[in-house]
Design a protein around this motif. Structure first.
Motif, short mmCIF file in Angstrom:
data_model
loop_
_atom_site.label_atom_id
_atom_site.label_comp_id
_atom_site.label_asym_id
_atom_site.label_seq_id
_atom_site.Cartn_x
_atom_site.Cartn_y
_atom_site.Cartn_z
N ARG A 191 77.19 -44.30 -45.74
CA ARG A 191 78.28 -45.90 -46.07
C ARG A 191 78.04 -46.59 -47.09
O ARG A 191 77.10 -47.51 -45.81
CB ARG A 191 79.35 -45.16 -45.35
CG ARG A 191 80.95 -46.37 -45.53
CD ARG A 191 81.64 -45.87 -44.94
NE ARG A 191 82.87 -47.15 -44.82
CZ ARG A 191 83.74 -47.59 -43.95
NH1 ARG A 191 82.63 -47.66 -42.03
NH2 ARG A 191 84.09 -48.09 -44.42
N GLU A 226 74.81 -45.90 -49.73
CA GLU A 226 74.61 -44.84 -50.83
C GLU A 226 75.60 -44.16 -51.64
O GLU A 226 75.92 -44.43 -53.05
CB GLU A 226 73.94 -43.80 -50.25
CG GLU A 226 72.33 -43.75 -49.26
CD GLU A 226 71.59 -43.72 -50.32
OE1 GLU A 226 71.18 -43.25 -51.43
OE2 GLU A 226 70.38 -44.69 -50.08
N ILE A 227 76.81 -44.67 -50.52
CA ILE A 227 78.36 -44.55 -51.50
C ILE A 227 79.40 -45.27 -51.03
O ILE A 227 78.95 -46.04 -50.17
CB ILE A 227 78.38 -42.88 -50.88
CG1 ILE A 227 77.76 -42.07 -50.96
CG2 ILE A 227 80.09 -42.62 -51.25
CD1 ILE A 227 78.22 -40.64 -50.56
N MET A 285 83.31 -46.70 -51.59
CA MET A 285 84.64 -46.13 -52.33
C MET A 285 85.79 -46.79 -52.41
O MET A 285 85.97 -48.09 -51.74
CB MET A 285 85.30 -45.06 -50.90
CG MET A 285 86.52 -44.81 -51.47
SD MET A 285 86.69 -43.05 -52.20
CE MET A 285 88.10 -42.42 -51.89
N PRO A 298 75.46 -49.41 -53.79
CA PRO A 298 75.42 -48.11 -53.70
C PRO A 298 74.93 -47.43 -55.28
O PRO A 298 75.08 -47.60 -56.29
CB PRO A 298 76.92 -48.03 -53.60
CG PRO A 298 77.52 -48.94 -53.65
CD PRO A 298 77.09 -49.90 -54.05
N LYS A 299 74.18 -45.95 -54.42
CA LYS A 299 74.32 -45.05 -56.11
C LYS A 299 75.47 -44.34 -56.09
O LYS A 299 75.68 -43.91 -57.87
CB LYS A 299 73.28 -44.49 -55.17
CG LYS A 299 72.11 -44.82 -54.95
CD LYS A 299 71.10 -44.00 -54.66
CE LYS A 299 69.84 -44.33 -54.24
NZ LYS A 299 69.65 -43.45 -52.93
N LEU A 300 76.26 -44.30 -55.39
CA LEU A 300 77.31 -43.66 -55.60
C LEU A 300 78.37 -44.54 -56.14
O LEU A 300 79.23 -44.81 -53.99
CB LEU A 300 77.74 -42.75 -55.68
CG LEU A 300 78.85 -41.55 -55.54
CD1 LEU A 300 79.09 -41.36 -57.05
CD2 LEU A 300 78.96 -39.32 -54.46
N ILE A 301 79.92 -44.89 -56.47
CA ILE A 301 80.78 -45.10 -56.07
C ILE A 301 82.07 -44.33 -57.00
O ILE A 301 82.51 -43.60 -57.63
CB ILE A 301 81.18 -46.86 -57.17
CG1 ILE A 301 80.10 -48.03 -56.28
CG2 ILE A 301 82.89 -47.30 -56.86
CD1 ILE A 301 80.44 -49.63 -57.20
N ILE A 302 82.80 -44.14 -55.35
CA ILE A 302 84.33 -43.79 -55.63
C ILE A 302 85.32 -43.67 -55.62
O ILE A 302 85.48 -45.31 -55.25
CB ILE A 302 84.99 -42.42 -54.19
CG1 ILE A 302 83.45 -41.33 -53.95
CG2 ILE A 302 85.19 -41.66 -54.73
CD1 ILE A 302 83.37 -40.91 -52.69
#
Length: 192
Positions: free
Chosen positions: A5, A8-9, A11, A88-92
């Protein structure tokens, strides 16, 4: 989960007033993420926060302000900036522009696109706005009743939807190039 959290990812939720703590100034909310995950000092975290504010076009001196002192569009950009704090590598992003007017939505989306290019993160964008997704995304997954029913390149979803549910979703968007009989009858009523 704590390792993944934020680092890496991250939100971005649709309701910014529920995402931001109303009793803490922004600098505390930025610093909390960086202190907890990176062990940074308040000063180092504040410098990073100021740099992120620069990127989202919010004056640095607003870092001491509270969430209620910002407009909805500014709060949304702040939540996005906090999500970017640790690269982060991914954002939701869950309906990040839903409560905003059309002009502010467009500005936020342009900024998201620029930040994505700058920070090189992947994005999972959750929305009901299929037309928007066909412009913003590379690939689209269509869900119905919690299950994915179609996945394809955005242009294929737009131009050649395969699943009946996807076809039905597209049918709800008016075609500006077609003249419907309903619009003709309204026009003739107004001309009479």
């Amino acid at each position: 989960m704590g390792v993944i959290r934020w680092k890496e990812i991250a939100m971005v939720f649709q309701s910014t007033m529920n995402s931001l703590n109303p009793v803490l100034p922004l600098k505390e909310q930025f610093a909390d993420v960086m202190r907890h995950h990176l062990g940074w000092s308040n000063d180092k975290a504040e410098e990073r926060a100021k740099a992120l504010l620069d990127l989202i076009n919010i004056p640095r001196e607003r870092l001491s302000d509270y969430p209620h002192q910002f407009s909805g569009g500014m709060r949304q950009r702040l939540v996005i900036a906090i999500a970017l704090s640790l690269n982060p590598k991914l954002i939701i992003m869950d309906e990040p522009t839903t409560a905003l007017d059309v002009v502010v939505q467009r500005e936020i989306l342009q900024q998201i696109y620029q930040l994505r290019e700058m920070f090189n993160f992947s994005m999972l964008f959750i929305t009901h706005d299929l037309a928007l997704m066909s412009q913003l995304c590379d690939r689209i997954a269509i869900m119905r009743h919690g299950k994915i029913v179609e996945v394809n390149e955005a242009r294929e979803i737009r131009n050649n939807p395969q699943h009946p549910y996807t076809q039905k979703l597209w049918s709800f968007f008016p075609n500006i190039h077609e003249t419907s009989s309903h619009s003709l009858s309204l026009t003739s009523e107004f001309n009479a």
